[in-house]
Design an enzyme around this catalytic site. Structure first.
Site, PDB file in Angstrom:
ATOM      1  N   GLY A 168       5.125 -26.969 -10.987  1.00 45.88           N
ATOM      2  CA  GLY A 168       4.229 -28.024 -11.474  1.00 45.88           C
ATOM      3  C   GLY A 168       4.394 -28.202 -12.970  1.00 45.88           C
ATOM      4  N   ASN A 201      -4.533 -13.443  -1.103  1.00 39.83           N
ATOM      5  CA  ASN A 201      -5.426 -13.398  -2.265  1.00 39.83           C
ATOM      6  C   ASN A 201      -6.423 -14.552  -2.238  1.00 39.83           C
ATOM      7  OD1 ASN A 201      -4.180 -11.118  -3.188  1.00 39.83           O
ATOM      8  ND2 ASN A 201      -2.819 -12.180  -4.615  1.00 39.83           N
ATOM      9  N   PHE A 209       2.485 -31.824  -7.578  1.00 42.23           N
ATOM     10  CA  PHE A 209       2.427 -33.222  -7.140  1.00 42.23           C
ATOM     11  C   PHE A 209       1.136 -33.487  -6.346  1.00 42.23           C
ATOM     12  CE2 PHE A 209       3.954 -35.763  -3.308  1.00 42.23           C
ATOM     13  CZ  PHE A 209       3.568 -36.983  -3.836  1.00 42.23           C
ATOM     14  N   TYR A 223      10.716 -20.772   3.343  1.00 40.55           N
ATOM     15  CA  TYR A 223       9.582 -21.707   3.267  1.00 40.55           C
ATOM     16  C   TYR A 223       8.868 -21.782   4.624  1.00 40.55           C
ATOM     17  CZ  TYR A 223       7.085 -26.115   2.329  1.00 40.55           C
ATOM     18  OH  TYR A 223       6.120 -27.086   2.167  1.00 40.55           O
TER      19      TYR A 223
HETATM   20  P1  NAD Z   1       4.740 -28.949  -6.000  1.00 41.87           P
HETATM   21  O1  NAD Z   1       5.907 -28.046  -6.201  1.00 41.87           O
HETATM   22  O2  NAD Z   1       4.704 -30.211  -6.790  1.00 41.87           O
HETATM   23  O3  NAD Z   1       3.389 -28.173  -6.271  1.00 41.87           O
HETATM   24  C1  NAD Z   1       3.228 -26.792  -6.033  1.00 41.87           C
HETATM   25  C2  NAD Z   1       2.390 -26.233  -7.168  1.00 41.87           C
HETATM   26  O4  NAD Z   1       2.142 -24.848  -6.925  1.00 41.87           O
HETATM   27  C3  NAD Z   1       3.095 -26.310  -8.527  1.00 41.87           C
HETATM   28  O5  NAD Z   1       2.209 -26.787  -9.507  1.00 41.87           O
HETATM   29  C4  NAD Z   1       3.515 -24.870  -8.814  1.00 41.87           C
HETATM   30  O6  NAD Z   1       3.620 -24.597 -10.202  1.00 41.87           O
HETATM   31  C5  NAD Z   1       2.415 -24.112  -8.103  1.00 41.87           C
HETATM   32  N1  NAD Z   1       2.807 -22.765  -7.687  1.00 41.87           N
HETATM   33  C6  NAD Z   1       3.888 -22.400  -6.952  1.00 41.87           C
HETATM   34  N2  NAD Z   1       3.878 -21.077  -6.737  1.00 41.87           N
HETATM   35  C7  NAD Z   1       2.776 -20.589  -7.364  1.00 41.87           C
HETATM   36  C8  NAD Z   1       2.203 -19.302  -7.498  1.00 41.87           C
HETATM   37  N3  NAD Z   1       2.778 -18.216  -6.957  1.00 41.87           N
HETATM   38  N4  NAD Z   1       1.050 -19.171  -8.200  1.00 41.87           N
HETATM   39  C9  NAD Z   1       0.452 -20.250  -8.753  1.00 41.87           C
HETATM   40  N5  NAD Z   1       0.941 -21.505  -8.650  1.00 41.87           N
HETATM   41  C10 NAD Z   1       2.096 -21.660  -7.960  1.00 41.87           C
HETATM   42  O7  NAD Z   1       4.658 -29.255  -4.443  1.00 41.87           O
HETATM   43  P2  NAD Z   1       3.749 -30.280  -3.642  1.00 41.87           P
HETATM   44  O8  NAD Z   1       4.630 -31.275  -3.018  1.00 41.87           O
HETATM   45  O9  NAD Z   1       2.632 -30.737  -4.483  1.00 41.87           O
HETATM   46  O10 NAD Z   1       3.203 -29.343  -2.482  1.00 41.87           O
HETATM   47  C11 NAD Z   1       1.916 -28.745  -2.565  1.00 41.87           C
HETATM   48  C12 NAD Z   1       1.624 -27.980  -1.290  1.00 41.87           C
HETATM   49  O11 NAD Z   1       1.620 -28.885  -0.175  1.00 41.87           O
HETATM   50  C13 NAD Z   1       2.622 -26.888  -0.980  1.00 41.87           C
HETATM   51  O12 NAD Z   1       1.937 -25.781  -0.446  1.00 41.87           O
HETATM   52  C14 NAD Z   1       3.500 -27.509   0.075  1.00 41.87           C
HETATM   53  O13 NAD Z   1       4.045 -26.545   0.930  1.00 41.87           O
HETATM   54  C15 NAD Z   1       2.528 -28.433   0.802  1.00 41.87           C
HETATM   55  N6  NAD Z   1       3.233 -29.554   1.426  1.00 41.87           N
HETATM   56  C16 NAD Z   1       3.703 -30.589   0.669  1.00 41.87           C
HETATM   57  C17 NAD Z   1       4.372 -31.630   1.295  1.00 41.87           C
HETATM   58  C18 NAD Z   1       4.899 -32.818   0.522  1.00 41.87           C
HETATM   59  O14 NAD Z   1       5.512 -33.701   1.126  1.00 41.87           O
HETATM   60  N7  NAD Z   1       4.665 -32.919  -0.765  1.00 41.87           N
HETATM   61  C19 NAD Z   1       4.600 -31.597   2.677  1.00 41.87           C
HETATM   62  C20 NAD Z   1       4.144 -30.494   3.387  1.00 41.87           C
HETATM   63  C21 NAD Z   1       3.431 -29.486   2.760  1.00 41.87           C
END
Ligand code: NAD
Length: 323
Positions: free
Chosen positions: A41, A104, A16, A150
């Site tokens: 994703g 990494n 996202f 988390y």
């Molecule tokens: P999301 O789940 O839509 O996106 C996460 C992405 O990371 C996905 O595309 C997934 O396939 C990929 N991914 C997960 N584990 C992986 C791995 N081991 N190797 C490679 N790719 C991997 O979530 P998001 O809402 O877009 O969140 C993105 C980041 O922002 C996260 O780190 C999350 O903790 C942080 N975050 C998001 C929010 C929010 O409100 N959306 C709030 C606080 C923090």
């Protein structure tokens, strides 16, 4: 391909937030390398970018050894399951993304002398005893509860990032992101806004967890990615909060979404999640001071934009339903 402004790796770039960041960076003339394993994703989020000459996709799990050939100027480390539904389904993978994945990505930043940005979270504040939450607050997290996979992964990621800065002199920045919403959130990812919007659009009851008096402060995705971008191009180490500071109860949010969608869904209550925080609101003083950033899109407008997106996307996702 050489870019005018630099080469950026976005781990989690098909998610996202990551996909919106890829869009912003391409639009601002950066070369982008998206690293994703598509665990949460989806390819559709970046479909429009795959043929762009400044965009490269590497399919890899960041927790397993992975390489990005060529020199990077920035690494934005977002790869991690982020919704409770996802991280409770993949607890070990979530811990590995925050620990091994962050290590990494930091190693690559050290190799290339790139600026490294960790997408941390308001969840590191846990169920806060200080309100609103300033970066100086250390948090109140249950280290062994279900959410700890988390919260503690992110806290470890912050500690590792700080250690690479101190010990290896890597240029790092920690951004603590608060609840963000907008187009491209998966309909089934269990987070509040997609759940409410989709329930309202199809006329199902809107499910509020607990008694609904717990508060959240939401930020529209365009604002959040702008904040992340400003942190990337700044020189500060953080941690720095990025989020919306318009706080309201989850129950009020449910009614607001229902009213904006225009449906007549009743609100119903379901069991709250263990260790669900009672309140959440960022202190944005540092973001205003250091990044000249604060959210611009009013909550109602952000919800309307998101409703519009789901209205178009939903028929394709659920052809049998009438929207
Ligand atoms: P999301 O789940 O839509 O996106 C996460 C992405 O990371 C996905 O595309 C997934 O396939 C990929 N991914 C997960 N584990 C992986 C791995 N081991 N190797 C490679 N790719 C991997 O979530 P998001 O809402 O877009 O969140 C993105 C980041 O922002 C996260 O780190 C999350 O903790 C942080 N975050 C998001 C929010 C929010 O409100 N959306 C709030 C606080 C923090």
């Amino acid at each position: 391909m050489s870019s005018t402004r630099g080469r950026v790796a976005v781990t989690g770039g098909a998610g996202f937030l990551g996909s919106h960041l890829c869009d912003l960076l391409i639009a601002r003339d950066y070369e982008v390398v998206c690293v994703d394993d598509f665990s949460t994703g989806i390819a559709k989020n970046i479909q429009h970018l795959v043929d762009h000459p400044a965009f490269t996709l590497i399919e890899a799990d960041v927790a397993v050894h992975f390489d990005i050939p060529g020199k990077l100027d920035f690494i934005l480390h977002l790869a991690c399951p982020a919704s409770p539904v996802d991280y409770l389904r993949m607890p070990i993978k979530t811990l590995e993304a925050g620990s091994l994945g962050t290590r990494n990505a930091l190693r690559l930043a050290r190799r290339d002398e790139a600026r490294f940005l960790l997408a941390s979270t308001s969840e590191i504040y846990g169920d806060p005893q200080s309100h609103p939450q300033a970066e100086s607050y250390w948090g109140n997290v249950n280290p062994v509860g279900p959410r700890s996979v988390y919260d503690e992964a992110k806290r470890f990621g912050e500690a590792l990032t700080a250690a690479y800065r101190r010990h290896h002199h890597v240029d790092t920045c920690i951004v603590r992101i608060f609840n963000t919403f907008g187009p491209r959130m998966r309909i089934d990812d269990g987070r509040m806004i997609p759940t409410f919007i989709n329930q309202a659009l199809v006329g199902e009851p809107i499910t509020v967890t607990g008694d609904g008096t717990q508060t959240r402060s939401l930020c529209y995705v365009d604002d959040t990615v702008e904040g992340i971008y400003r942190a990337m191009t700044a020189t500060i180490p953080g941690p720095i909060n990025i989020g919306g500071d318009e706080e309201m109860s989850v129950l009020t949010m449910a009614s607001l979404v229902r009213d904006l969608v225009g449906g007549e869904s009743p609100v119903t209550y379901v069991d709250g999640r263990e260790d669900d925080p009672r309140s959440r609101r960022p202190d944005l003083s540092l973001a205003v001071l250091e990044l000249d950033w604060r959210p611009r899109v009013p909550l109602e407008e952000g919800i309307l934009r998101t409703v519009e997106w789901y209205s178009e996307a939903l028929p394709a996702l659920f052809p049998s339903r009438t929207v």
